[in-house]
Scaffold this active site. Structure first.
Site, PDB file in Angstrom:
ATOM      1  N   HIS A  17       0.855  -1.183   0.000  1.00 37.14           N
ATOM      2  CA  HIS A  17       0.000   0.000   0.000  1.00 37.14           C
ATOM      3  C   HIS A  17       0.894   1.236   0.000  1.00 37.14           C
ATOM      4  CE1 HIS A  17      -2.634   3.138   1.608  1.00 37.14           C
ATOM      5  NE2 HIS A  17      -3.673   2.403   1.216  1.00 37.14           N
ATOM      6  N   ASP A  19       0.901   4.152   1.408  1.00 39.20           N
ATOM      7  CA  ASP A  19       1.243   4.707   2.716  1.00 39.20           C
ATOM      8  C   ASP A  19       2.206   3.796   3.470  1.00 39.20           C
ATOM      9  OD1 ASP A  19      -0.354   6.983   2.393  1.00 39.20           O
ATOM     10  OD2 ASP A  19      -2.117   5.973   3.199  1.00 39.20           O
ATOM     11  N   LYS A  20       2.017   2.487   3.311  1.00 42.28           N
ATOM     12  CA  LYS A  20       2.911   1.549   3.988  1.00 42.28           C
ATOM     13  C   LYS A  20       4.287   1.507   3.330  1.00 42.28           C
ATOM     14  CE  LYS A  20       1.306   0.756   7.457  1.00 42.28           C
ATOM     15  NZ  LYS A  20       2.155   1.063   8.590  1.00 42.28           N
ATOM     16  N   GLU A  45      10.112  11.908   7.124  1.00 39.89           N
ATOM     17  CA  GLU A  45       8.842  11.764   6.410  1.00 39.89           C
ATOM     18  C   GLU A  45       9.121  11.364   4.961  1.00 39.89           C
ATOM     19  OE1 GLU A  45       6.308  11.995   8.294  1.00 39.89           O
ATOM     20  OE2 GLU A  45       7.240  13.039   9.975  1.00 39.89           O
ATOM     21  N   GLU A  58      14.161  15.976   9.914  1.00 44.52           N
ATOM     22  CA  GLU A  58      15.316  16.408  10.700  1.00 44.52           C
ATOM     23  C   GLU A  58      16.058  15.201  11.248  1.00 44.52           C
ATOM     24  OE1 GLU A  58      13.622  18.962  13.717  1.00 44.52           O
ATOM     25  OE2 GLU A  58      13.923  20.711  12.442  1.00 44.52           O
ATOM     26  N   LYS A 178      -5.712  -4.390   0.379  1.00 43.83           N
ATOM     27  CA  LYS A 178      -6.389  -4.004   1.623  1.00 43.83           C
ATOM     28  C   LYS A 178      -7.319  -5.141   2.027  1.00 43.83           C
ATOM     29  CE  LYS A 178      -7.605   0.360   2.143  1.00 43.83           C
ATOM     30  NZ  LYS A 178      -8.261   1.687   1.976  1.00 43.83           N
ATOM     31  N   PHE A 257      -8.284  -3.807 -10.524  1.00 38.91           N
ATOM     32  CA  PHE A 257      -7.281  -3.178  -9.660  1.00 38.91           C
ATOM     33  C   PHE A 257      -5.896  -3.552 -10.197  1.00 38.91           C
ATOM     34  CE2 PHE A 257      -5.991  -2.675  -4.864  1.00 38.91           C
ATOM     35  CZ  PHE A 257      -5.149  -1.648  -5.201  1.00 38.91           C
ATOM     36  N   ASP A 265      -1.889   5.870  -6.272  1.00 35.77           N
ATOM     37  CA  ASP A 265      -2.279   6.825  -5.230  1.00 35.77           C
ATOM     38  C   ASP A 265      -1.024   7.204  -4.453  1.00 35.77           C
ATOM     39  OD1 ASP A 265      -3.752   8.402  -3.550  1.00 35.77           O
ATOM     40  OD2 ASP A 265      -4.633   6.757  -2.410  1.00 35.77           O
ATOM     41  N   ALA A 266      -0.841   8.464  -4.171  1.00 40.93           N
ATOM     42  CA  ALA A 266       0.332   8.903  -3.423  1.00 40.93           C
ATOM     43  C   ALA A 266       0.305   8.331  -2.008  1.00 40.93           C
ATOM     44  CB  ALA A 266       0.394  10.431  -3.368  1.00 40.93           C
ATOM     45  N   ARG A 271      -0.004   7.777   7.798  1.00 41.93           N
ATOM     46  CA  ARG A 271      -1.444   7.904   7.540  1.00 41.93           C
ATOM     47  C   ARG A 271      -2.238   6.660   7.924  1.00 41.93           C
ATOM     48  NH1 ARG A 271      -2.515  11.067   1.893  1.00 41.93           N
ATOM     49  NH2 ARG A 271      -1.692   9.134   1.002  1.00 41.93           N
ATOM     50  N   LYS A 272      -1.576   5.622   8.405  1.00 41.04           N
ATOM     51  CA  LYS A 272      -2.271   4.383   8.750  1.00 41.04           C
ATOM     52  C   LYS A 272      -2.098   4.061  10.228  1.00 41.04           C
ATOM     53  CE  LYS A 272      -4.239   3.437   4.866  1.00 41.04           C
ATOM     54  NZ  LYS A 272      -4.302   4.870   4.517  1.00 41.04           N
ATOM     55  N   LYS A 292      10.384   7.782  13.175  1.00 42.57           N
ATOM     56  CA  LYS A 292      10.803   8.457  14.401  1.00 42.57           C
ATOM     57  C   LYS A 292      11.731   7.568  15.225  1.00 42.57           C
ATOM     58  CE  LYS A 292       6.404  10.954  14.597  1.00 42.57           C
ATOM     59  NZ  LYS A 292       5.141  11.167  15.318  1.00 42.57           N
ATOM     60  N   LYS A 296      11.346   9.890  20.568  1.00 36.47           N
ATOM     61  CA  LYS A 296      10.022  10.460  20.343  1.00 36.47           C
ATOM     62  C   LYS A 296       8.988   9.612  21.077  1.00 36.47           C
ATOM     63  CE  LYS A 296      12.254  12.642  16.900  1.00 36.47           C
ATOM     64  NZ  LYS A 296      13.731  12.620  16.785  1.00 36.47           N
ATOM     65  N   ASP A 298       5.899   9.642  20.947  1.00 40.18           N
ATOM     66  CA  ASP A 298       4.838   9.119  20.076  1.00 40.18           C
ATOM     67  C   ASP A 298       5.056   7.634  19.837  1.00 40.18           C
ATOM     68  OD1 ASP A 298       3.367  11.402  19.696  1.00 40.18           O
ATOM     69  OD2 ASP A 298       4.359  11.978  17.839  1.00 40.18           O
TER      70      ASP A 298
END
Length: 416
Positions: A17, A19-20, A45, A58, A178, A257, A265-266, A271-272, A292, A296, A298
């Site tokens: 995917h 995003d992955k 990123e 960074e 998916k 598909f 798709d970008a 995002r997941k 990260k 961090k 997060d």
């Protein structure tokens, strides 16, 4: 009053995917920096699109880039190599996205000195949190890995499909996919599947057979092979009896598909986050993990809250457990500790909260450095976590998925 009978749904996405793909590239960069310097700082990123990968963020780390912004000899070439190797491992050799032909841009730059002064330890000041925020951990006894069943099976379906694609068992599959699993719960226990969905990128002509405005659909026999294969995976992954004659099954419901991945798709890092965590069964603090380094919170505090919640359930102190921590940037100790046992606990939540607030009695502190030391997070162990979930995995011998260990059970039982 909590409902005991309901339908619940979770989704997963494959390693291909878009995003992955971005998540895995970002974590490959994290691993590269940590392999050179365990104290490296990385916030990377990634953007993926048609034959293009762009990095921004960074960084700081011995052997890669210094505080003056000078790259070490060969460092940028190493970054490009791990990016291309990641895309190759996933399996992208398509006209619209190819590991060898994609255009690569690196816009990483030195970490902000203002962030560094708040995070780094100095003098009598302990290392502070890399950002403010809230982090949640969750565990439930629905599955052997103490994960929500809907997400657990969604991940397992795509993991099996990816393994079969890589091995050649399912050569008609392409990397992007998916899944979605809806289960019926009775008395808070998952008992059957009411709906199962897979949308998978596929080879030419494996789409559904149809005629529309003169455009020819796929080959009926090939689509039958694809659908039969996916249904077979459903039957292998879900427990016996979960799939019934009333289970609604969709395989590629759009029909075709063939164009997928970053070409279709970008993709962007982070995002997941629901796929990465608990499939919507638990609150989420909003911070992504991938790209990260473990200073961090997060990332590291989300890992320690999962570790604590899992050990609480494994210890038999509750059947379900949610834990929240909160932090301020530059401050070492958490600002709050919250525990919810969802009415399933054998002890009161306040008792566990008191134990966690004084976590030194368990052998570690809930500070960024305390978390990283206890879980051994300053290692290149992150790319493997960037697909098929950060939780519900088996601990690795080299320290990967250390937050999935249940080695705190005895200490928790003794403490409460």
């Amino acid at each position: 009053m909590a409902r005991s009978s309901f339908l619940f749904t979770s989704e997963s996405v494959s390693e291909g995917h878009p995003d992955k793909v971005a998540d895995q590239i970002s974590d490959a960069v994290v691993d590269l920096f940590l392999s050179k310097d365990p104290e490296a700082r990385v916030a990377c990123e990634t953007l993926t699109t048609t034959n293009r990968v762009v990095l921004a963020g960074e960084v700081r780390g011995l052997g890669m880039i210094d505080t003056d912004g000078n790259w070490a000899p060969g460092a940028q070439e190493e970054i490009q190599t791990v990016v291309r190797e990641t895309v190759k491992r996933i399996g992208y050799e398509q006209d619209g996205f190819h590991w060898q032909n994609l255009h690569f841009e690196n816009h990483l730059h030195p970490q902000s000195a203002h962030i560094a002064q708040g995070v780094d330890a100095s003098g009598n000041k302990d290392e502070g949190a890399g950002d403010q925020g809230i982090m949640f951990g969750y565990a439930t006894d629905e599955t052997p890995d103490l994960m929500p069943a809907t997400l657990y099976y969604s991940h397992k379906i795509l993991e099996r499909m990816a393994a079969d694609r890589h091995s050649g068992k399912a050569p008609f599959l392409e990397p992007d996919a998916k899944s979605q699993v809806t289960l019926a719960y009775e008395n808070e226990i998952p008992v059957r599947a009411t709906a199962l969905v897979v949308s998978t990128q596929h080879a030419v002509d494996y789409c559904t057979p149809w005629e529309s405005d003169g455009e020819k659909g796929g080959d009926a026999a090939k689509y039958a092979v694809l659908r039969g294969y996916v249904v077979g995976v459903f039957n292998e992954i879900l427990p016996q009896g979960f799939i019934t004659n009333e289970t609604v099954i969709h395989v590629n419901p759009t029909g075709r598909f063939e164009i997928g991945g970053p070409d279709g798709d970008a993709g962007v890092t982070g995002r997941k986050i629901i796929v990465d965590t608990y499939g919507g069964a638990s609150p989420h603090g909003g911070g992504a993990f991938s790209g990260k380094d473990p200073t961090k919170v997060d990332r590291s505090a989300a890992y320690i809250t999962r570790y604590l919640a899992k050990n609480i359930v494994a210890a038999g102190l509750a059947r379900r457990c949610t834990i929240q921590l909160s932090y301020a940037i530059g401050v070492a100790e958490p600002l709050s500790v919250y525990v919810d046992l969802h009415g399933t606990g054998t002890v009161d939540e306040s008792v566990i909260e008191a134990v966690l607030a004084d976590s030194a009695k368990l052998g570690f502190r809930l500070t960024p450095r305390g978390i990283r030391t206890h879980l051994g997070l300053n290692k290149p162990i992150y790319q493997r976590s960037a697909a098929y979930g950060h939780f519900g995995r088996q601990p690795d011998a080299d320290g990967g998925f250390s937050w999935e260990k249940t080695d705190l059970v005895g200490a928790l039982k003794a403490a409460v």
